[in-house]
Write a protein that holds these residues in place. Structure first.
Motif, PDB file in Angstrom:
ATOM      1  N   VAL A  32       6.789  -3.164   5.660  1.00  0.00           N
ATOM      2  CA  VAL A  32       6.626  -3.808   4.351  1.00  0.00           C
ATOM      3  C   VAL A  32       5.974  -2.814   3.386  1.00  0.00           C
ATOM      4  O   VAL A  32       5.028  -2.103   3.748  1.00  0.00           O
ATOM      5  CB  VAL A  32       5.790  -5.095   4.464  1.00  0.00           C
ATOM      6  CG1 VAL A  32       5.525  -5.697   3.094  1.00  0.00           C
ATOM      7  CG2 VAL A  32       6.509  -6.111   5.356  1.00  0.00           C
ATOM      8  N   TYR A  33       6.472  -2.819   2.138  1.00  0.00           N
ATOM      9  CA  TYR A  33       5.981  -1.883   1.128  1.00  0.00           C
ATOM     10  C   TYR A  33       5.638  -2.640  -0.152  1.00  0.00           C
ATOM     11  O   TYR A  33       6.262  -3.661  -0.484  1.00  0.00           O
ATOM     12  CB  TYR A  33       7.037  -0.817   0.817  1.00  0.00           C
ATOM     13  CG  TYR A  33       7.473  -0.024   2.025  1.00  0.00           C
ATOM     14  CD1 TYR A  33       6.823   1.147   2.391  1.00  0.00           C
ATOM     15  CD2 TYR A  33       8.533  -0.459   2.817  1.00  0.00           C
ATOM     16  CE1 TYR A  33       7.213   1.866   3.510  1.00  0.00           C
ATOM     17  CE2 TYR A  33       8.933   0.249   3.933  1.00  0.00           C
ATOM     18  CZ  TYR A  33       8.268   1.417   4.273  1.00  0.00           C
ATOM     19  OH  TYR A  33       8.651   2.135   5.380  1.00  0.00           O
ATOM     20  N   LEU A  34       4.641  -2.116  -0.884  1.00  0.00           N
ATOM     21  CA  LEU A  34       4.227  -2.726  -2.149  1.00  0.00           C
ATOM     22  C   LEU A  34       4.129  -1.653  -3.228  1.00  0.00           C
ATOM     23  O   LEU A  34       3.549  -0.589  -3.007  1.00  0.00           O
ATOM     24  CB  LEU A  34       2.873  -3.415  -1.990  1.00  0.00           C
ATOM     25  CG  LEU A  34       2.312  -4.073  -3.263  1.00  0.00           C
ATOM     26  CD1 LEU A  34       3.113  -5.331  -3.609  1.00  0.00           C
ATOM     27  CD2 LEU A  34       0.837  -4.432  -3.097  1.00  0.00           C
ATOM     28  N   SER A  35       4.685  -1.964  -4.385  1.00  0.00           N
ATOM     29  CA  SER A  35       4.534  -1.128  -5.578  1.00  0.00           C
ATOM     30  C   SER A  35       3.841  -1.952  -6.651  1.00  0.00           C
ATOM     31  O   SER A  35       4.089  -3.159  -6.774  1.00  0.00           O
ATOM     32  CB  SER A  35       5.895  -0.646  -6.090  1.00  0.00           C
ATOM     33  OG  SER A  35       6.569   0.101  -5.104  1.00  0.00           O
ATOM     34  N   ILE A  36       2.962  -1.301  -7.431  1.00  0.00           N
ATOM     35  CA  ILE A  36       2.204  -1.969  -8.487  1.00  0.00           C
ATOM     36  C   ILE A  36       2.500  -1.264  -9.809  1.00  0.00           C
ATOM     37  O   ILE A  36       2.308  -0.046  -9.933  1.00  0.00           O
ATOM     38  CB  ILE A  36       0.692  -1.943  -8.206  1.00  0.00           C
ATOM     39  CG1 ILE A  36       0.390  -2.549  -6.827  1.00  0.00           C
ATOM     40  CG2 ILE A  36      -0.072  -2.695  -9.289  1.00  0.00           C
ATOM     41  CD1 ILE A  36      -1.073  -2.420  -6.408  1.00  0.00           C
TER      42      ILE A  36
ATOM     43  N   LYS B 197       1.394   3.493 -12.489  1.00  0.00           N
ATOM     44  CA  LYS B 197       2.011   2.755 -11.397  1.00  0.00           C
ATOM     45  C   LYS B 197       1.614   3.362 -10.051  1.00  0.00           C
ATOM     46  O   LYS B 197       1.257   4.540  -9.946  1.00  0.00           O
ATOM     47  CB  LYS B 197       3.539   2.776 -11.546  1.00  0.00           C
ATOM     48  CG  LYS B 197       4.129   4.180 -11.540  1.00  0.00           C
ATOM     49  CD  LYS B 197       5.613   4.156 -11.812  1.00  0.00           C
ATOM     50  CE  LYS B 197       6.172   5.578 -11.904  1.00  0.00           C
ATOM     51  NZ  LYS B 197       7.609   5.604 -12.174  1.00  0.00           N
ATOM     52  N   ILE B 198       1.648   2.531  -9.022  1.00  0.00           N
ATOM     53  CA  ILE B 198       1.487   2.965  -7.632  1.00  0.00           C
ATOM     54  C   ILE B 198       2.765   2.554  -6.918  1.00  0.00           C
ATOM     55  O   ILE B 198       3.097   1.364  -6.858  1.00  0.00           O
ATOM     56  CB  ILE B 198       0.270   2.299  -6.969  1.00  0.00           C
ATOM     57  CG1 ILE B 198      -1.019   2.682  -7.697  1.00  0.00           C
ATOM     58  CG2 ILE B 198       0.169   2.686  -5.499  1.00  0.00           C
ATOM     59  CD1 ILE B 198      -2.246   1.921  -7.217  1.00  0.00           C
ATOM     60  N   GLU B 199       3.487   3.519  -6.365  1.00  0.00           N
ATOM     61  CA  GLU B 199       4.809   3.227  -5.815  1.00  0.00           C
ATOM     62  C   GLU B 199       4.833   3.215  -4.290  1.00  0.00           C
ATOM     63  O   GLU B 199       4.252   4.083  -3.638  1.00  0.00           O
ATOM     64  CB  GLU B 199       5.827   4.245  -6.326  1.00  0.00           C
ATOM     65  CG  GLU B 199       6.178   4.062  -7.793  1.00  0.00           C
ATOM     66  CD  GLU B 199       7.420   4.820  -8.188  1.00  0.00           C
ATOM     67  OE1 GLU B 199       8.517   4.213  -8.127  1.00  0.00           O
ATOM     68  OE2 GLU B 199       7.318   6.005  -8.528  1.00  0.00           O
ATOM     69  N   ARG B 200       5.501   2.223  -3.773  1.00  0.00           N
ATOM     70  CA  ARG B 200       5.894   2.113  -2.357  1.00  0.00           C
ATOM     71  C   ARG B 200       4.749   2.445  -1.397  1.00  0.00           C
ATOM     72  O   ARG B 200       4.856   3.332  -0.540  1.00  0.00           O
ATOM     73  CB  ARG B 200       7.107   2.998  -2.079  1.00  0.00           C
ATOM     74  CG  ARG B 200       7.966   2.511  -0.921  1.00  0.00           C
ATOM     75  CD  ARG B 200       9.299   3.230  -0.901  1.00  0.00           C
ATOM     76  NE  ARG B 200      10.016   2.975   0.344  1.00  0.00           N
ATOM     77  CZ  ARG B 200      10.684   1.864   0.640  1.00  0.00           C
ATOM     78  NH1 ARG B 200      10.727   0.881  -0.221  1.00  0.00           N
ATOM     79  NH2 ARG B 200      11.304   1.724   1.792  1.00  0.00           N
TER      80      ARG B 200
ATOM     81  N   VAL C  27      -4.289   5.315  -8.441  1.00  0.00           N
ATOM     82  CA  VAL C  27      -4.638   5.418  -9.856  1.00  0.00           C
ATOM     83  C   VAL C  27      -4.868   4.027 -10.431  1.00  0.00           C
ATOM     84  O   VAL C  27      -4.374   3.027  -9.900  1.00  0.00           O
ATOM     85  CB  VAL C  27      -3.517   6.128 -10.639  1.00  0.00           C
ATOM     86  CG1 VAL C  27      -3.372   7.570 -10.173  1.00  0.00           C
ATOM     87  CG2 VAL C  27      -2.199   5.381 -10.499  1.00  0.00           C
ATOM     88  N   ASP C  28      -5.607   3.976 -11.521  1.00  0.00           N
ATOM     89  CA  ASP C  28      -5.813   2.726 -12.237  1.00  0.00           C
ATOM     90  C   ASP C  28      -4.575   2.465 -13.089  1.00  0.00           C
ATOM     91  O   ASP C  28      -4.308   3.186 -14.055  1.00  0.00           O
ATOM     92  CB  ASP C  28      -7.057   2.822 -13.115  1.00  0.00           C
ATOM     93  CG  ASP C  28      -7.456   1.488 -13.714  1.00  0.00           C
ATOM     94  OD1 ASP C  28      -6.623   0.556 -13.690  1.00  0.00           O
ATOM     95  OD2 ASP C  28      -8.589   1.369 -14.208  1.00  0.00           O
ATOM     96  N   VAL C  29      -3.801   1.446 -12.727  1.00  0.00           N
ATOM     97  CA  VAL C  29      -2.546   1.187 -13.437  1.00  0.00           C
ATOM     98  C   VAL C  29      -2.762   0.418 -14.729  1.00  0.00           C
ATOM     99  O   VAL C  29      -1.812   0.180 -15.477  1.00  0.00           O
ATOM    100  CB  VAL C  29      -1.566   0.400 -12.536  1.00  0.00           C
ATOM    101  CG1 VAL C  29      -1.281   1.164 -11.260  1.00  0.00           C
ATOM    102  CG2 VAL C  29      -2.087  -1.006 -12.243  1.00  0.00           C
TER     103      VAL C  29
END
Length: 571
Positions: free
Chosen positions: A434-438, A444-447, A474-476
């Motif tokens: 399972v992966y999460l991107s924000i 952005k924070i990817e995968r 990083v602070d998105v």
């Protein structure tokens, strides 16, 4: 035969008592009893209620605490009904918002008062309310409020009894000493409110909608009972008999099958009972171990939870969290029951926020529980976490990279706590990765691979499980969307996801993403990747048979490119 029946004949068989008048008299009496039978079930009849709550427009007027309402009528009472899911489906009790709540409950009769309250369970619990309206049986009753329910404002009340069309008083604090003693005042207020609620009505409603007599209710008959049987007030012996019989009938239901329910009735006020806590925090002796950041603790018990309580004023009155120091903090809060875990965290708000903690001890109800730490809470040390969930007598892990070196530093790194809830249904879990991107308005924070929980659980994403992860990056900025996905590997890859929650730890900003659908290549629209917006449930349309996973992945890549183009345009 005698024309008048004997007393024995009258008691045994009044219909066969010989005389022509006696059967005629007895005959209408029997149906009369049958006619009064349905009245016993009237208290259980359901009535539709609409409760409208208007939050004020003052700065910080909204609340994230749990809100309850009690309706006190001249016939019955609806005790502490939770107002949690508004008709709009949006997050309730936001600043300057109006929320409608519908439910079906017993008919309380004419509405006399309501009690509006919250449980002060959130970091931002203080609440300014404009008014409350209650609509039922074609009538709307308005209860003005126009004041704070806040342990730090006005008279520190978080529970108010309101009368129709009458604004409640708001006691302003006159001296600084009253502010310092606010905790004691809150305790007395809560105790007073609890006693008032217990004495207001002699009738309470249990879980099975049965009406029974409250233990604290007066033993004398209610006015309604007196009105029902005025004919028995004549002789000197007759009133005595009816007075004892009437309460006996009212108590008949709970004493035969619901004795335990009657005895547990006072427990409804137990959640408001205050318990004295002592929290001891030991800062380590490592160089630079102290912190100037704001520190918070969450106590998770088997009964209740105390969320993000600030530890800011130690008993010593000195500056807390200095190197090699031990600080004691005392406060009164709800009894959480048996303590399961605590969450210790800071908000990374100071220039020197990094903190090395030796241990935490929590003492209450004559018991002390120790939580070893022995590690950094620092965005530049170890695994960069500044929030830790701790278990009794169990030292938490400290993630090091291979070779014993710290993980690479992230420029401007922050910590996000991610909570993933898998639905509780058969086959809901997944063995896939399972992966999460924000995606935020700044970055952005990817995968990010969700593979290790904060408590090192082995089996992830099982049916009904709640898995908590920590992500450093990083602070998105303000979170706009997230992408949750799995790679479809494993025997049971299909996944029924209930919800995702992302918390920016240092700012304590929580974004909730409802899902309630399958991520399964063989179900619904066959998607295994979803883009989610805060507080917005995604749809699940049926796709055509020729829709492939490759097409879904292509759509996802297109969305990612669009996001990158927007960011470049902003720059």
């Amino acid at each position: 035969a005698p024309k008048t029946p004997t007393p024995a004949e009258t008691d045994k068989k009044p219909a066969q008592a010989g005389g022509s008048k006696t059967p005629d008299t007895a005959a209408p009496q029997q149906p009369a009893k049958a006619q009064t039978q349905p009245a016993a079930s009237d208290p259980n009849k359901k009535t539709a209620y609409l409760v409208t709550v208007k939050t004020g427009s003052a700065l910080g007027a909204g609340t994230d605490a749990n809100v309850f309402i009690t309706l006190n009528g001249d016939k019955q009472k609806i005790a502490r009904h939770q107002l949690e899911k508004p008709e709009s489906k949006r997050n309730p009790y936001e600043r300057n918002s109006k929320d409608d709540f519908k439910f079906n409950e017993v008919d309380v009769g004419q509405l006399k008062t309501v009690i509006l309250e919250h449980d002060n369970s959130a970091a931002s619990s203080g609440w300014f309310v404009d008014f409350v309206e209650v609509t039922y049986n074609g009538t709307t009753t308005k209860f003005p409020v126009d004041r704070w329910l806040d342990v730090e404002e006005d008279d520190k009340k978080i529970s108010l009894e309101l009368e129709p069309n009458k604004k409640p008083a708001s006691k302003k604090i006159k001296a600084a000493k009253e502010v310092e003693n606010g905790e004691e005042e809150k305790n007395s207020i809560t105790s007073s409110n609890s006693e008032n609620r217990s004495d207001e009505s002699s009738v309470e409603k249990n879980k099975n909608n049965e009406i029974f007599k409250d233990e604290d209710a007066p033993k004398t008959p209610t006015p309604a009972e007196t009105d029902k049987k005025p004919a028995q007030a004549g002789g000197s012996k007759t009133p005595d008999t009816s007075a004892t019989q009437q309460p006996a009938k009212a108590q008949a239901k709970p004493t035969t099958s619901d004795t335990n329910k009657t005895q547990t009735q006072p427990a409804a006020s137990d959640p408001n009972k205050k318990t004295a806590y002592l929290v001891t925090v030991k800062t380590g002796s490592a160089l630079g171990a102290g912190t100037d950041a704001n520190v918070f603790i969450t106590l998770n018990g088997d009964k209740q939870k105390i969320a993000r309580h600030p530890l800011e004023k130690p008993e010593s009155k000195r500056n807390p969290y200095e190197r090699n120091s031990k600080d004691d903090f005392k406060f009164n809060e709800v009894d959480v029951g048996q303590l399961k875990t605590v969450i210790l965290e800071h908000d990374n708000s100071a220039a020197s926020s990094g903190w090395f903690v030796d241990f935490v001890e929590v003492t209450y109800n004559g018991t002390t529980t120790k939580f070893p730490v022995d590690r950094w809470l620092d965005v530049e040390e170890d695994d960069k976490q500044i929030s830790l969930e701790l278990e009794p007598n169990k030292k938490p892990g400290s993630k090091k990279t291979k070779g014993g070196k710290d993980a690479p530093k992230t420029q401007g790194g922050v910590q996000y706590d991610v909570t993933v809830t898998t639905a509780k249904k058969r086959g809901a879990g997944t063995d896939a990765n399972v992966y999460l991107s924000i995606f935020g308005d700044k970055d952005k924070i990817e995968r990010s691979h969700l593979k290790e929980t904060v408590n090192s659980s082995m089996n992830l994403f099982e049916s009904g499980s709640v898995d908590r992860f920590s992500i450093n990056g990083v602070d998105v900025g303000k979170i706009q969307t997230i992408r949750i996905a799995h790679d479809g590997t494993g025997m049971g890859a299909g996944w029924y996801l209930d919800s995702v929650e992302v918390r920016h730890v240092s700012r304590n900003e929580i974004s909730k993403f409802p899902v309630d659908r399958w991520l399964d290549a063989g179900e619904g629209d066959k998607k295994i990747s979803l883009d989610l917006e805060p507080d917005k449930k995604p749809g699940q349309g049926k796709s055509d048979d020729d829709t492939s996973d490759e097409e879904n992945e292509g759509n996802i890549e297109d969305e990612k490119v669009n996001f990158d183009e927007k960011q470049q345009h902003k720059a």
